[in-house]
Design a protein around this motif. Structure first.
Motif, PDB file in Angstrom:
ATOM      1  N   ASP A   1       3.120   5.171   5.430  1.00  0.00           N
ATOM      2  CA  ASP A   1       4.438   5.728   5.744  1.00  0.00           C
ATOM      3  C   ASP A   1       5.146   4.946   6.840  1.00  0.00           C
ATOM      4  O   ASP A   1       6.377   4.936   6.896  1.00  0.00           O
TER       5      ASP A   1
ATOM      6  N   THR B   1       0.283  13.195   8.128  1.00  0.00           N
ATOM      7  CA  THR B   1      -0.802  14.096   7.741  1.00  0.00           C
ATOM      8  C   THR B   1      -0.740  15.393   8.545  1.00  0.00           C
ATOM      9  O   THR B   1      -0.246  15.408   9.683  1.00  0.00           O
TER      10      THR B   1
ATOM     11  N   ASP C   1       0.842  -1.188   0.000  1.00  0.00           N
ATOM     12  CA  ASP C   1       0.000   0.000   0.000  1.00  0.00           C
ATOM     13  C   ASP C   1       0.886   1.250   0.000  1.00  0.00           C
ATOM     14  O   ASP C   1       1.518   1.578   1.005  1.00  0.00           O
ATOM     15  N   ASP C   2       0.936   1.953  -1.120  1.00  0.00           N
ATOM     16  CA  ASP C   2       1.826   3.105  -1.261  1.00  0.00           C
ATOM     17  C   ASP C   2       1.450   4.274  -0.355  1.00  0.00           C
ATOM     18  O   ASP C   2       2.245   5.195  -0.176  1.00  0.00           O
ATOM     19  N   SER C   3       0.238   4.266   0.203  1.00  0.00           N
ATOM     20  CA  SER C   3      -0.181   5.371   1.063  1.00  0.00           C
ATOM     21  C   SER C   3       0.385   5.254   2.477  1.00  0.00           C
ATOM     22  O   SER C   3       0.299   6.203   3.256  1.00  0.00           O
TER      23      SER C   3
ATOM     24  N   GLN D   1       0.078   6.971   8.597  1.00  0.00           N
ATOM     25  CA  GLN D   1       0.134   7.878   7.455  1.00  0.00           C
ATOM     26  C   GLN D   1       0.422   9.285   7.962  1.00  0.00           C
ATOM     27  O   GLN D   1      -0.270   9.786   8.852  1.00  0.00           O
TER      28      GLN D   1
END
Length: 500
Positions: free
Chosen positions: A203, A223, A199-201, A221
């Motif tokens: 981190d 944000t 999943d490239d989203s 992720q």
């Protein structure tokens, strides 16, 4: 970088080079004294032949345009983050213990929850200034001495003395949005990690197995956004929960994924308080209740800087398994089931890694994997067998099983390989050739640096000095460790740390 900083740095490096040239002229091997350690290996170093790099502890420059920073090797993680955040930047890989240094991250094996994406910490290093064992000062980068840049990573300082590093940085955010995914067993945990790696989203990604039928896979992720109904959870204050206990609470009695926001620095150093969960063993050792009141009351002593000081002084490290063990994903379930049968240690830490694509002393895919597929690190940290002989045997069997399944261990930990066993795992021909090319023979070898001395102190309780025998009587060793930690005032450093 200011002219003054450059002059001061160059003068310090010049002094180090002069000292090394003197050792070289005498044919004297030496070790590097950098003033701190996050290794759990009991030291075997003796003598007075050291090169002191303790003063190389400054962030010299942060370049916003290039997204890089120039850092001396003894800068700890919390101070590095503190220096880069005002520029809106942060290192891609930040070790979760704030006292780990940049140089230690490069020369040791350092991989964290962003390493499935960026690889080991050393993969974010763009160039290194190093003093070789003959006193020459060289620069290593992808354009110059590339083989040394790659070979020195994870080599425990056995190629030279690192004096400056340039690190790549990425854009920082205010928060990390964490998702806690409950899993009901080892196979499901391994499968979920493999899925989320793609999943490239994502981190950040790691997992905690609390038992054979309960675990949490935790993804993050970066944000700057916060919705009105999102809660913010912190982990750096004494009243905050230890992260692993909070993660267990988040997945208890639910089959659904739960999310929350965590400030970036609180996430990066989330395992500092309690050192993952190993701090709980101190409560057991001292027969003290383990609850939120006692954790808050003794908070000063349960930051990792303080815990390392106490553990080293107490001489209790020989009683605890402390290993990070990386292996191909297809063999991970079998290996974890072996650790459960052999050690019964819970929790376990799971951290997927992007392997290094070339030969190195870091865990790499050339053993048993044969490709650049992701590998899984298993953190095994807990009470070992009480008998010293059984403790050594258990560690050696663990090393045997890991190699059998195509795995490689992190070398910061207890290492019981004989020299022949060690070089059956690692590429001695490559290592020796590189050491010869860069005049590193006067430095201890990698095996010299990492081996545990299996002597009478380890194998039998009847040996050792009077002090050693006294320390084996509970709680004498532990009390001395607490005293030394208090006297060192490391707890004040934990209080002062503003990077968290």
């Amino acid at each position: 970088m200011s002219e003054k900083l450059k002059r001061d740095h160059d003068a310090a490096v010049g002094n180090i080079a002069d000292t090394i040239r003197q050792f070289a002229a005498q044919g004297q091997k030496f070790r590097i004294k950098h003033g701190s350690t996050n290794s759990t290996r009991p030291t075997t170093a003796k003598g007075r032949h050291f090169v002191d790099t303790g003063k190389l502890s400054r962030v010299l420059e942060v370049d916003e345009a290039r997204k890089t920073c120039l850092v001396e090797p003894n800068v700890p993680m919390d101070q590095l983050v503190k220096a880069t955040l005002p520029h809106g930047l942060v290192p891609p890989v930040v070790m979760e213990f704030p006292g780990i240094t940049v140089g230690g991250g490069f020369s040791g094996t350092s991989a964290e929850s962003s390493s499935f994406k960026y690889g080991f910490f050393d993969r974010t290093v763009q160039y290194v200034e190093m003093v070789l064992a003959n006193g020459d000062v060289v620069v290593c980068s992808n354009d110059e001495n590339k083989d040394l840049l790659q070979g020195a990573a994870g080599a425990m300082g056995t190629f030279g003395v690192v004096t400056l590093l340039e690190l790549r940085l990425i854009t920082a955010t205010k928060f990390v949005r964490l998702s806690y995914v409950p899993v009901k067993g080892v196979p499901e945990a391994v499968e979920t990690l493999q899925k989320l790696i793609r999943d490239d989203s994502m981190d950040y990604l790691d997992g905690i197995l609390f038992s054979q039928n309960q675990g949490a896979i935790i993804s993050g992720q970066m944000t700057d956004q916060r919705s009105e109904d999102e809660t913010i959870q912190t982990f750096s204050k004494s009243k905050d929960p230890w992260f692993y206990l909070h993660a267990q609470k988040m997945i208890r009695d639910t089959t659904s994924t739960t999310t929350q926001l965590v400030p970036l620095t609180d996430y990066l150093f989330r395992y500092d308080r309690g050192a993952f969960w190993t701090g709980s063993y101190a409560f057991t050792y001292f027969k003290t209740p383990f609850n939120r009141f006692t954790r808050r009351f003794f908070d000063d002593f349960f930051h990792t800087r303080v815990m390392y000081k106490a553990a080293d002084a107490s001489q209790l490290l020989h009683q605890y398994i402390a290993q990070d063990l990386a292996l191909p994903f297809p063999r991970a379930t079998e290996f974890i089931e072996y650790t459960v049968r052999s050690f019964g240690i819970w929790p376990l830490w799971l951290c997927p890694l992007k392997p290094t694509p070339y030969v190195t002393l870091n865990p790499f895919p050339g053993i048993g994997n044969g490709a650049s597929e992701p590998i899984l690190n298993v953190g095994l940290w807990g009470q070992g067998p009480k008998s010293p002989k059984a403790f050594v045997a258990a560690n050696k069997d663990l090393e045997r099983k890991l190699v059998e399944l195509g795995g490689v261990k992190a070398l910061y930990a207890h290492t019981y390989y004989t020299e022949d066993e060690f070089w059956r795992v690692y590429d001695r021909e490559w290592y020796d050739a590189l050491r010869e090319k860069y005049n590193a023979r006067s430095l201890p070898s990698a095996h010299d640096k990492v081996k545990v001395a299996v002597d009478v102190d380890v194998e039998g309780r009847g040996g050792g000095s009077l002090r050693d025998r006294v320390f084996r009587v509970r709680p004498m060793g532990g009390l001395y460790g607490v005293f030394k930690a208090w006297r060192s005032e490391e707890y004040r450093e934990a209080r002062r740390s503003k990077g968290r």
